[in-house]
Design a protein around this motif. Sequence first.
Motif, mmCIF file in Angstrom:
data_model
loop_
_atom_site.group_PDB
_atom_site.id
_atom_site.type_symbol
_atom_site.label_atom_id
_atom_site.label_comp_id
_atom_site.label_asym_id
_atom_site.label_seq_id
_atom_site.Cartn_x
_atom_site.Cartn_y
_atom_site.Cartn_z
ATOM 1 N N GLU A 135 87.379 29.585 -0.768
ATOM 2 C CA GLU A 135 86.284 29.506 0.195
ATOM 3 C C GLU A 135 85.274 30.749 -0.063
ATOM 4 O OE1 GLU A 135 85.485 30.435 4.955
ATOM 5 O OE2 GLU A 135 87.582 29.368 4.254
ATOM 6 N N GLY A 136 85.775 31.843 -0.474
ATOM 7 C CA GLY A 136 84.522 32.824 -0.941
ATOM 8 C C GLY A 136 83.878 32.599 -1.760
ATOM 9 N N PHE A 137 84.504 32.033 -3.087
ATOM 10 C CA PHE A 137 84.011 31.625 -4.389
ATOM 11 C C PHE A 137 82.957 30.650 -3.934
ATOM 12 C CE2 PHE A 137 83.446 28.620 -7.770
ATOM 13 C CZ PHE A 137 83.012 29.433 -8.651
ATOM 14 N N VAL A 138 82.990 29.487 -3.262
ATOM 15 C CA VAL A 138 82.213 28.563 -2.573
ATOM 16 C C VAL A 138 80.797 29.028 -1.950
ATOM 17 C CG1 VAL A 138 81.799 26.473 -1.138
ATOM 18 C CG2 VAL A 138 83.768 26.524 -2.752
ATOM 19 N N ARG A 139 81.179 29.979 -0.916
ATOM 20 C CA ARG A 139 80.041 30.621 -0.188
ATOM 21 C C ARG A 139 79.205 31.488 -1.054
ATOM 22 N NH1 ARG A 139 80.578 30.055 4.970
ATOM 23 N NH2 ARG A 139 82.846 29.340 6.003
ATOM 24 N N SER A 140 79.817 32.001 -2.251
ATOM 25 C CA SER A 140 79.028 32.899 -2.994
ATOM 26 C C SER A 140 78.284 32.579 -4.122
ATOM 27 C CB SER A 140 79.973 34.206 -3.357
ATOM 28 O OG SER A 140 80.982 33.788 -4.357
ATOM 29 N N MET A 141 78.771 31.262 -4.620
ATOM 30 C CA MET A 141 78.317 30.479 -5.883
ATOM 31 C C MET A 141 76.610 30.316 -5.525
ATOM 32 S SD MET A 141 80.028 27.003 -5.784
ATOM 33 C CE MET A 141 79.712 26.493 -7.467
ATOM 34 N N PRO A 142 75.743 30.305 -6.772
ATOM 35 C CA PRO A 142 74.453 29.582 -6.576
ATOM 36 C C PRO A 142 74.540 28.126 -6.474
ATOM 37 C CG PRO A 142 74.916 30.162 -8.970
ATOM 38 C CD PRO A 142 76.185 30.647 -8.142
ATOM 39 N N LYS A 143 73.425 27.898 -5.621
ATOM 40 C CA LYS A 143 73.480 26.332 -5.254
ATOM 41 C C LYS A 143 72.170 25.816 -5.467
ATOM 42 C CE LYS A 143 76.901 27.670 -1.526
ATOM 43 N NZ LYS A 143 77.052 29.072 -1.790
ATOM 44 N N CYS A 144 72.238 24.456 -5.562
ATOM 45 C CA CYS A 144 71.018 23.538 -5.475
ATOM 46 C C CYS A 144 71.170 22.548 -4.676
ATOM 47 C CB CYS A 144 70.833 22.992 -6.978
ATOM 48 S SG CYS A 144 69.790 21.558 -7.258
ATOM 49 N N GLU A 145 70.284 22.259 -3.785
ATOM 50 C CA GLU A 145 70.056 21.031 -2.713
ATOM 51 C C GLU A 145 69.125 20.053 -2.960
ATOM 52 O OE1 GLU A 145 71.516 20.419 1.646
ATOM 53 O OE2 GLU A 145 70.312 22.123 1.455
ATOM 54 N N LEU A 146 69.717 18.866 -3.117
ATOM 55 C CA LEU A 146 68.673 17.558 -3.406
ATOM 56 C C LEU A 146 68.429 16.688 -2.414
ATOM 57 C CD1 LEU A 146 69.933 17.271 -7.085
ATOM 58 C CD2 LEU A 146 68.226 18.702 -6.512
ATOM 59 N N HIS A 147 69.039 16.903 -1.297
ATOM 60 C CA HIS A 147 69.087 15.896 -0.437
ATOM 61 C C HIS A 147 68.974 16.381 1.071
ATOM 62 C CE1 HIS A 147 70.343 11.478 1.111
ATOM 63 N NE2 HIS A 147 69.834 12.061 2.233
ATOM 64 N N ALA A 156 70.404 32.253 2.519
ATOM 65 C CA ALA A 156 71.412 33.064 3.250
ATOM 66 C C ALA A 156 72.482 32.498 2.666
ATOM 67 C CB ALA A 156 71.252 33.200 4.565
ATOM 68 N N GLN A 157 72.678 31.244 2.252
ATOM 69 C CA GLN A 157 73.831 30.582 1.713
ATOM 70 C C GLN A 157 73.954 30.281 0.286
ATOM 71 O OE1 GLN A 157 74.693 26.453 3.527
ATOM 72 N NE2 GLN A 157 75.382 27.693 5.573
ATOM 73 N N GLY A 158 73.120 30.953 -0.329
ATOM 74 C CA GLY A 158 73.156 31.188 -1.826
ATOM 75 C C GLY A 158 72.383 29.909 -2.483
ATOM 76 N N VAL A 159 71.457 29.135 -1.842
ATOM 77 C CA VAL A 159 70.652 28.109 -2.278
ATOM 78 C C VAL A 159 69.560 28.751 -3.261
ATOM 79 C CG1 VAL A 159 69.039 26.118 -1.912
ATOM 80 C CG2 VAL A 159 70.965 26.349 -0.559
ATOM 81 N N GLU A 160 69.288 28.404 -4.452
ATOM 82 C CA GLU A 160 68.286 29.066 -5.329
ATOM 83 C C GLU A 160 67.261 28.226 -5.604
ATOM 84 O OE1 GLU A 160 69.710 31.265 -8.676
ATOM 85 O OE2 GLU A 160 71.041 32.428 -7.363
ATOM 86 N N TYR A 161 67.486 26.677 -5.466
ATOM 87 C CA TYR A 161 66.637 25.679 -5.692
ATOM 88 C C TYR A 161 66.825 24.527 -4.826
ATOM 89 C CZ TYR A 161 63.969 21.889 -7.883
ATOM 90 O OH TYR A 161 63.019 20.585 -8.099
ATOM 91 N N ALA A 162 65.806 23.992 -3.933
ATOM 92 C CA ALA A 162 65.892 22.832 -3.200
ATOM 93 C C ALA A 162 64.723 21.900 -3.110
ATOM 94 C CB ALA A 162 65.924 23.371 -1.828
ATOM 95 N N GLU A 163 64.999 20.701 -3.062
ATOM 96 C CA GLU A 163 64.111 19.716 -3.008
ATOM 97 C C GLU A 163 64.041 19.111 -1.684
ATOM 98 O OE1 GLU A 163 64.279 18.589 -7.785
ATOM 99 O OE2 GLU A 163 64.796 16.940 -6.362
#
Length: 335
Positions: A5-17, A90-97
């Motif tokens: 859970e900690g890993f998922v929270r801290s990992m860099p993220k990309c959101e597309l939808h 704050a959730q680690g999203v670095e790129y979002a569409e």
Amino acid sequence: MADIEGFVRSMPKCELHLHIEGTLEPELKFRLAERNGVALPYRTVDEARAGYDFHDLSSFLVGYYQGMSVLVTEPDFYELAYAYFEKAAAQGVEYAEIFFDPQGHTSRGVEFGTVVRGLRRAQLDARRMLGLHTQLIMCFLRDFQAEYAMATLLESLPYRDWIIGVGLDSDERGNPPAKFAAVFARARAEGYLLTMHCDVDQENSIGHIRQCLHEIGVDRIDHGVNILEDPALVDEVRRRRLGLTICPVSNRFVTDGTKAAELGRLLDAGVLVSVNSDDPAYFTAYVTENLLTVQRELNLGRDQMITLQRNAIESSWAPPAIRRQILDKLAALNS
């Protein structure tokens, strides 16, 4: 469990939808309603949240469009977008569409430019102050006429440099992708990238996915888990490296579950599936909560969670430098 859970929270993220209008939290909705003199059918924030009792796509859309009524001025759209950008960063999203629905606003008298200028200012501030890179995708509402979509496309052209692509959303019943074939052909000619919603468990879902692939020529499909009904189409999207942007928590509100099992089958088949949040203010789950939902249901490990983010980056429309930056950070997690 705590470690993953900690890993998922801290990992860099990309959101597309992510529908920006679907990030309108009740607190902001009430503030904008008061500012703009808009009456709401709820008296309190708690009443508003309690009213989010959706059981299918149609019932969700009623509340979704009602919520848009508080968005009137350019600052309203700025505040809407920037509030999401702060949450995402704050959730680690670095790129979002980011999807936006201009017809949901122009149809009630708000000018196209008012919408896109507010969103654009928020994007620029998010890049400068939060380090978050975003791009806009303009969606057409499929339950309006194709002619209105074409007019909206033409209205977008002065802002072409601000918009990376076009999509298709809203009520799918009786509104197949082919209805908008001419609009999407023109959008392609204007240089837009193409995506379309193929919502979960809709009438003729597999036929709509087939139209997206063979008649429209999309670059990506939003939702799309019903593709499992046709193994030949699964093979095709895998071969063409076309992404499917899946939204587990919102699936649970409009159909019989999160479809995490189906996502897992597609992941195992090598399809570029990604996990996204859709309309998080209405489904009370942003991208991290969606990722954790999938991880728990499928008992995924670190490598599989990294794969989901790599899939998102590969199927994104991110600039090469941003793509490389996030992929390098993901690679470092395994070093």
